[in-house]
Design a protein around this motif. Sequence first.
Motif, mmCIF file in Angstrom:
data_model
loop_
_atom_site.group_PDB
_atom_site.id
_atom_site.type_symbol
_atom_site.label_atom_id
_atom_site.label_comp_id
_atom_site.label_asym_id
_atom_site.label_seq_id
_atom_site.Cartn_x
_atom_site.Cartn_y
_atom_site.Cartn_z
ATOM 1 N N GLN A 1 -4.306 4.323 9.235
ATOM 2 C CA GLN A 1 -2.885 4.426 9.573
ATOM 3 C C GLN A 1 -2.305 5.767 9.134
ATOM 4 N N ARG A 2 -2.715 6.247 7.991
ATOM 5 C CA ARG A 2 -2.212 7.537 7.499
ATOM 6 C C ARG A 2 -2.765 8.704 8.318
ATOM 7 N N LYS B 1 1.724 2.705 -6.550
ATOM 8 C CA LYS B 1 1.934 1.766 -5.460
ATOM 9 C C LYS B 1 3.223 0.970 -5.662
ATOM 10 N N TRP C 1 -4.225 0.413 12.591
ATOM 11 C CA TRP C 1 -5.669 0.612 12.593
ATOM 12 C C TRP C 1 -6.274 0.497 13.985
ATOM 13 N N ASN D 1 2.807 3.491 3.932
ATOM 14 C CA ASN D 1 1.595 2.870 4.469
ATOM 15 C C ASN D 1 1.470 3.073 5.975
ATOM 16 N N GLY E 1 0.793 -1.229 0.000
ATOM 17 C CA GLY E 1 0.000 0.000 0.000
ATOM 18 C C GLY E 1 0.821 1.273 0.000
ATOM 19 N N SER E 2 2.120 1.167 0.261
ATOM 20 C CA SER E 2 2.980 2.349 0.191
ATOM 21 C C SER E 2 3.084 2.828 -1.252
ATOM 22 N N TRP F 1 2.742 1.382 8.374
ATOM 23 C CA TRP F 1 2.659 0.129 9.148
ATOM 24 C C TRP F 1 3.128 0.405 10.577
ATOM 25 N N LEU G 1 -5.533 1.236 5.724
ATOM 26 C CA LEU G 1 -4.420 2.126 5.372
ATOM 27 C C LEU G 1 -4.793 3.589 5.614
ATOM 28 N N ASP H 1 -8.123 -0.668 2.047
ATOM 29 C CA ASP H 1 -8.128 0.790 1.872
ATOM 30 C C ASP H 1 -8.495 1.518 3.159
#
Length: 356
Positions: free
Chosen positions: A257-258, A162, A346, A285, A155-156, A287, A254, A251
């Motif tokens: 997380q952002r 991507k 998350w 992403n 996802g980064s 993580w 992520l 989605d």
Amino acid sequence: MIPLYKPFMPETPQINEILKSGQLAYGKYGRAFEEQLSHYFETSNVLVTNTFNMAILVALTTLDVKAGDTVIVSPMACLASTQPLLSIGVIVQWADVDPMTGTLSPESVRSLMNIKPKAIIHNHYCGYPGHIDEINAIGNEFGIPVIDDGIEAFGSEYKGKKIGNVGSDVTIFSFNPVRIPNTLDGGAVIFKDDKLFEKSKLIRDAGIDRTQFRDNLGEISPNCDITMIGHSATPMEINTYIGTQQMENVDSLLSTQRENAKLWKQWYASNLNGKPIENHNSNPNFWVFGILAEDKIEMIKEMRSKGYYASGVHINNNIYSVFGKSDFLPGVEYFSNHFVAVPSGWWVDLKDELNV
């Protein structure tokens, strides 16, 4: 204590049906998961494997990397990314890293071209994309394939694309329990070249061409030759079914997380002991959320006292004697001594806790 990692598991209503179906090997869910990944990465050349270890070996075997060949590797990586190379007799040549990002230093990689490496493995440390254009340009100039190691980088994004579709020759991903998505265990390989992708499908399945493997009676045909080394790397239906359910949530996970990363950036703007890793041309992403701390140990203690399990995540792999003698690498030394990660997954709700 808020953990640094936590496995995500969606609803999986078909598990029991699959277990009783008698169809447990790679099949419709394996193909469905690959289709979802192909759509996600906007490329059809996606192959799912039963482990990340096998994703690495399928990639290397497809590229004809053999025992005695040298591969350029970053010491700042998960041991799961580096140990498999030794299992097939590859000579690991460590390159230095950018001390500000922990990813491969283009200058260091270029300085190693005289040893004629067979491949370059570009790890995107903790989901933070490295100097992709520069490393790929070196690979193109010298005719050396570049493998993007996206073990933590699903996802980064780099320059709006991507990881998995940024121009590198090969990309590998891990789907182990603390990754997004996770399939309990598993991995994936993406090839830019169509011919290599077709070759990799045979290598994933012990070199077998399934269209010719059995005769009209369903017996193994002696006329089907095995012409290349392969691996037993096809995934199980349970794992890939879980993967299909995970992809429905990727989605939103992520995105959370952002959003957490934005809050961490605001909080660390007033913390003098550390500054966030800068995102050059990229959208990680997150993580984990990465910091370069003035005092690593103090930062870890500070964040744990606040209830966040902070950690250096990995240790530089060039300290391990199994890889042989290692030269001093100043970028690796600096980054390893300053990098700290805090939870941004998350499961973390920072809006009220950080008061930013």
